[in-house]
Design an enzyme around this catalytic site. Structure first.
Site, PDB file in Angstrom:
ATOM      1  N   ARG A  65       0.815  -1.226   0.000  1.00 41.18           N
ATOM      2  CA  ARG A  65       0.000   0.000   0.000  1.00 41.18           C
ATOM      3  C   ARG A  65       0.842   1.267   0.000  1.00 41.18           C
ATOM      4  O   ARG A  65       0.334   2.350  -0.306  1.00 41.18           O
ATOM      5  CB  ARG A  65      -1.007  -0.027   1.153  1.00 41.18           C
ATOM      6  CG  ARG A  65      -2.300  -0.729   0.741  1.00 41.18           C
ATOM      7  CD  ARG A  65      -3.118  -1.176   1.908  1.00 41.18           C
ATOM      8  NE  ARG A  65      -2.525  -2.360   2.487  1.00 41.18           N
ATOM      9  CZ  ARG A  65      -2.457  -2.615   3.779  1.00 41.18           C
ATOM     10  NH1 ARG A  65      -2.958  -1.782   4.645  1.00 41.18           N
ATOM     11  NH2 ARG A  65      -1.897  -3.725   4.212  1.00 41.18           N
ATOM     12  N   GLU A 102       4.977 -10.313  15.179  1.00 46.29           N
ATOM     13  CA  GLU A 102       4.374 -10.816  16.420  1.00 46.29           C
ATOM     14  C   GLU A 102       4.618 -12.331  16.524  1.00 46.29           C
ATOM     15  O   GLU A 102       5.013 -12.842  17.573  1.00 46.29           O
ATOM     16  CB  GLU A 102       2.886 -10.500  16.416  1.00 46.29           C
ATOM     17  CG  GLU A 102       2.257 -10.620  17.776  1.00 46.29           C
ATOM     18  CD  GLU A 102       0.771 -10.318  17.727  1.00 46.29           C
ATOM     19  OE1 GLU A 102       0.307  -9.795  16.704  1.00 46.29           O
ATOM     20  OE2 GLU A 102       0.099 -10.640  18.712  1.00 46.29           O
TER      21      GLU A 102
END
Ligand code: AMP
Length: 180
Positions: A65, A102
């Protein structure tokens, strides 16, 4: 007639998608903003006004993006556009940087001939979350010994303290349009 919209209208045009890509995440979906011509125009113009006098020679877009406004901005700034991509997508010799997610890790790459020491670089992505991706990009750009680095985001999730993580790379000017 001035039909410029406000930053509040831009904010309202970004859609929250709850539990995407996994439970507990509120995904800030900019596609609902980009599809509106007046919002797209606002975003490009606003970033252009902010960076037009900074001597930017290369805009570095972060996959994927970051490519959208990054390329539009590069065009307006009369700068070049550089792609930072996920591992295995760029065809020629690359520098790589692996960083922690994560769960697990990810690797990003940039072509070895993408920048040089005369460049003033603007790194752009749509959103700053934990800052891991942008920090890895800053570290990648350091391989080129460029004159100066700037970093820009449309959205910052301030509660995740991404800007603090970016400070690990040193003195970098960060600009964000919208903060949550
Ligand atoms: P981070 O490395 O944690 O700063 O994550 C940044 C990257 O993940 C950016 O390329 C974002 O587009 C994407 N991202 C992370 N969290 C979100 C979110 N809540 N909404 C939209 N995009 C996100």
């Amino acid at each position: 007639m001035d039909k410029r919209i406000s930053l509040e209208e831009v904010k309202a045009s970004i859609r929250d998608v709850v539990d995407f890509p996994k439970p507990g995440i509120v995904f800030k979906d900019i596609t609902t903003a980009l599809k509106k011509p007046e919002v797209l125009e606002y975003l490009v113009d606003e970033l252009y006004e902010y960076y037009k006098d900074k001597g930017i020679t290369k805009v570095v877009g972060i996959e994927s993006r970051g490519f959208i406004l990054g390329a539009a901005l590069a065009y307006k700034l009369k700068a070049g556009f550089v792609l930072v991509r996920k591992k295995g997508k760029l065809p020629a010799d690359t520098y790589q940087k692996t960083y922690a997610l994560e769960y697990g890790e990810d690797t990003i790459e940039v072509h070895k001939d993408a920048m040089n020491e005369d460049d003033v670089v603007l790194i752009h992505d749509d959103l700053l979350a934990t800052g891991g991706t942008a920090l890895a990009t800053l570290d990648l750009v350091d391989a080129f010994n460029v004159k100066k680095k700037y970093v820009s985001f449309i959205v910052e999730l301030a509660f995740l303290n991404g800007a603090k993580l970016l400070a690990k790379n040193g003195e970098t000017e960060i600009h964000t349009l919208l903060s949550y």
